[in-house]
Design an enzyme around this catalytic site. Structure first.
Site, PDB file in Angstrom:
ATOM      1  CB  CYS A  35      -0.933   0.001   1.209  1.00  0.00           C
ATOM      2  SG  CYS A  35      -0.058   0.062   2.773  1.00  0.00           S
ATOM      3  CB  CYS A 104      -3.350  -0.849   8.969  1.00  0.00           C
ATOM      4  SG  CYS A 104      -4.200  -0.934   7.396  1.00  0.00           S
TER       5      CYS A 104
END
Ligand code: FES
Length: 124
Positions: A35, A104
């Site tokens: 990402c 994350c």
């Protein structure tokens, strides 16, 4: 947005401990190549305790919420306690994260641990 817990939204909107520690005792950065998000943690250590913890995150909302939560969980802890903060415990504290956002939470704990490693290496 309904798939984020209230706690995630709250930390995303009001992240704690954002910033940089100029004379940090340890710094740790991790990025996710997929990402492209990037997280840096700064720690200040006194008497084996994390006296101050700050972070800078260039990333998605979940990454910001994760950093904020990690910084709160780590502050005031001893080095040993802070090393026990895991990706799973961070996600749990946040009331869970959607499956495609679990990576994350990995960034958060990893960046903190790297900052601690950096501190320990410098101390040697
Ligand atoms: S999307 Fe990569 S850290 Fe959140």
């Amino acid at each position: 947005m309904a798939f984020y817990s209230e706690k995630v939204m709250e930390h995303f909107q009001n992240p704690r401990n954002v910033g940089e520690i100029k004379d940090a005792d340890g710094i740790g950065t991790v990025g996710n190549p997929v990402c492209g998000d990037l997280m840096t943690f700064y720690i200040k250590v006194k008497d084996n305790k994390l006296e101050d913890v700050k972070f800078k995150t260039f990333g998605c909302g979940a990454a910001i919420a994760v950093s904020s939560m990690v910084s709160e969980m780590a502050k005031g802890k001893t080095i040993e306690e802070a090393l026990k903060i895991t990706n799973a415990s961070v996600a749990q504290e946040l009331g869970g994260l959607p499956p495609n956002k679990m990576h994350c939470s990995n960034l958060g704990a990893d960046a903190l641990h790297k900052a601690i490693e950096d501190y320990l290496n410098k101390k040697k």
